[in-house]
Design a protein around this motif. Sequence first.
Motif, PDB file in Angstrom:
ATOM      1  N   ASP A 178     -12.484  -5.181  -5.758  1.00  0.00           N
ATOM      2  CA  ASP A 178     -12.191  -3.749  -5.590  1.00  0.00           C
ATOM      3  C   ASP A 178     -11.172  -3.295  -6.639  1.00  0.00           C
ATOM      4  OD1 ASP A 178     -12.371  -1.420  -3.326  1.00  0.00           O
ATOM      5  OD2 ASP A 178     -10.395  -1.487  -4.288  1.00  0.00           O
TER       6      ASP A 178
ATOM      7  N   GLN B 294      -5.520   8.478  -0.388  1.00  0.00           N
ATOM      8  CA  GLN B 294      -6.804   9.028   0.053  1.00  0.00           C
ATOM      9  C   GLN B 294      -7.789   7.930   0.481  1.00  0.00           C
ATOM     10  OE1 GLN B 294      -9.147  10.708  -3.245  1.00  0.00           O
ATOM     11  NE2 GLN B 294      -7.614   9.866  -4.655  1.00  0.00           N
ATOM     12  N   TYR B 295      -7.373   6.659   0.362  1.00  0.00           N
ATOM     13  CA  TYR B 295      -8.265   5.548   0.698  1.00  0.00           C
ATOM     14  C   TYR B 295      -7.736   4.772   1.908  1.00  0.00           C
ATOM     15  CZ  TYR B 295      -9.774   6.517  -4.069  1.00  0.00           C
ATOM     16  OH  TYR B 295     -10.213   7.137  -5.204  1.00  0.00           O
ATOM     17  N   ASN B 296      -8.642   4.210   2.683  1.00  0.00           N
ATOM     18  CA  ASN B 296      -8.278   3.410   3.845  1.00  0.00           C
ATOM     19  C   ASN B 296      -7.699   2.067   3.411  1.00  0.00           C
ATOM     20  OD1 ASN B 296      -9.104   1.201   5.932  1.00  0.00           O
ATOM     21  ND2 ASN B 296      -9.067   3.125   7.096  1.00  0.00           N
ATOM     22  N   ARG B 297      -6.500   1.738   3.900  1.00  0.00           N
ATOM     23  CA  ARG B 297      -5.811   0.536   3.433  1.00  0.00           C
ATOM     24  C   ARG B 297      -6.523  -0.753   3.843  1.00  0.00           C
ATOM     25  NH1 ARG B 297      -0.362   1.087   7.273  1.00  0.00           N
ATOM     26  NH2 ARG B 297      -1.416   0.815   9.287  1.00  0.00           N
TER      27      ARG B 297
ATOM     28  N   LEU C  18      -3.165   5.738  -3.769  1.00  0.00           N
ATOM     29  CA  LEU C  18      -4.067   5.138  -2.792  1.00  0.00           C
ATOM     30  C   LEU C  18      -4.182   5.925  -1.493  1.00  0.00           C
ATOM     31  CD1 LEU C  18      -2.993   1.379  -3.068  1.00  0.00           C
ATOM     32  CD2 LEU C  18      -4.980   2.453  -4.116  1.00  0.00           C
TER      33      LEU C  18
ATOM     34  N   TYR D  58       0.838  -1.204   0.000  1.00  0.00           N
ATOM     35  CA  TYR D  58       0.000   0.000   0.000  1.00  0.00           C
ATOM     36  C   TYR D  58       0.875   1.257   0.000  1.00  0.00           C
ATOM     37  CZ  TYR D  58      -3.231   3.549   1.878  1.00  0.00           C
ATOM     38  OH  TYR D  58      -3.970   4.689   2.088  1.00  0.00           O
TER      39      TYR D  58
ATOM     40  N   GLU E  47      -9.779  -1.065   4.424  1.00  0.00           N
ATOM     41  CA  GLU E  47     -11.021  -1.154   3.652  1.00  0.00           C
ATOM     42  C   GLU E  47     -10.760  -1.734   2.262  1.00  0.00           C
ATOM     43  OE1 GLU E  47     -14.242   1.781   1.459  1.00  0.00           O
ATOM     44  OE2 GLU E  47     -13.017   2.581   3.104  1.00  0.00           O
ATOM     45  N   ILE E  48      -9.653  -1.328   1.655  1.00  0.00           N
ATOM     46  CA  ILE E  48      -9.312  -1.842   0.320  1.00  0.00           C
ATOM     47  C   ILE E  48      -9.109  -3.349   0.366  1.00  0.00           C
ATOM     48  CG2 ILE E  48      -7.565  -1.815  -1.505  1.00  0.00           C
ATOM     49  CD1 ILE E  48      -7.111   1.137  -0.889  1.00  0.00           C
TER      50      ILE E  48
ATOM     51  N   ARG F  60      -9.271  -0.732  -6.886  1.00  0.00           N
ATOM     52  CA  ARG F  60      -8.000  -0.210  -6.384  1.00  0.00           C
ATOM     53  C   ARG F  60      -7.052  -1.350  -6.040  1.00  0.00           C
ATOM     54  NH1 ARG F  60     -11.367   2.974  -1.940  1.00  0.00           N
ATOM     55  NH2 ARG F  60     -12.138   0.836  -1.911  1.00  0.00           N
ATOM     56  N   TYR F  61      -7.580  -2.369  -5.371  1.00  0.00           N
ATOM     57  CA  TYR F  61      -6.776  -3.534  -5.006  1.00  0.00           C
ATOM     58  C   TYR F  61      -6.327  -4.285  -6.261  1.00  0.00           C
ATOM     59  CZ  TYR F  61      -5.527  -7.979  -2.781  1.00  0.00           C
ATOM     60  OH  TYR F  61      -4.866  -9.109  -2.366  1.00  0.00           O
TER      61      TYR F  61
END
Length: 412
Positions: free
Chosen positions: A366, A352-355, A350, A343, A357-358, A368-369
């Motif tokens: 997902d 801005q996103y919760n690690r 990434l 991450y 949660e991803i 992003r993942y």
Amino acid sequence: MKKIILIICVLTIITLFGCQDKNEKLIQQGRYKEAYENYCTVQQFEKADECILLWEKSIIDNEEMDNEFKNITFFSKDYRERYWDNIKEYLYDKVVPNKKESELIIYLVDNCEEVYTYIHQANFTDRTLKKLLTEEKIWYVPQWQSVSYEQYYSQEHFYTDSSVNEMLSADKNFFAYFDADEDGYKVVVCYEVDSQTKYKEQHIICGDYQKYNNLASIYDCDDGYWHYYLADNIIGRLNYKGETEEIYQLKEGEQFRGMFVLEHDIAYYLIENNNDLIICRTYLPEMKTDVFDGIITDKSIMSWTNLEVPPSSNYLAYSGYNPQYLEITAEFQNDRNEWYQLYDKYSYMLSQYNRDEILDRALDGDVRYRSVLLREYGIDFYATFLYNIVTETTTYITHEADFSNAQGEILF
């Protein structure tokens, strides 16, 4: 005075009963118009309406027009609707009425003024029956020659995306499809004029098919001759002559998961039975079904499994989770520190996103993942599994996703 009134009442009753008895005899003799006019004269309007229904039944049963059946008027809305229900019952029984039958139905509608107005509020006769009689087919019905099951599978047949059934308009340039409404089944042709999508409809068979789940609205199966449906736990098909064939009866606990038809004759469909997925292959000319149970054994790939077009008749193909994707994800979930390091490596896209949660949404695909795993390991979560029917072995092909939008901009 009282005696005079009593005498009048008695005479009226005698007259009414006498007329009724006379009219019943006229009806038995087939002299419906005389009986109808007599009932109207003495203002027995319900009897007049009943007479019309008996008259209509005689015309339908004999399938012969009556020259005296003209300018008929109902006194009750209920009887008018029963009159129309009788026409629909006759129409649905015929499914695809011939010229004589269609003309008889149009005759019954056109010669009863109130029913004509009632029906034409929905443009039924013009939209359905008259066009059914006069219009040429606006869709393309392919011609093909089937062979026996043994002859077909005596050699390997190779498939491509073009092997999947497709329904076209009559000029073969536009897309067409079957659909059902309150009148029956219709063909809808979609075409473009000046960059705008236009539609033309043509009813082909009549009946109450609204309970039929139109499989072609989701899956590739219709070909212009056969329309595929799911109704009352039956996977079936219906042709434009109104003939139906049962392909598969779902048993208790079974659920339909999708299908497609190749080269007009081979139907592949996926059945879920409790925690098992069963692939069925039916050779439609003979309705001979091969059931492949126990092929999809990895429960972890089953949550969104779909059938895919196999490369040849020697294979079955289905989609599922990429085993490598599942393996790496399991490692990250067991040791989140490994994921955190990855991450951080891609934090530029990434942060801005919760690690957590991803990672928690990894098995939901997902984006992003998936983007991180594709960049780091060159793998995605999607794979096509190929089961070789001859060797009884399974292999899989991985796919790379495209994460760009319609403008070609990379999203992740």
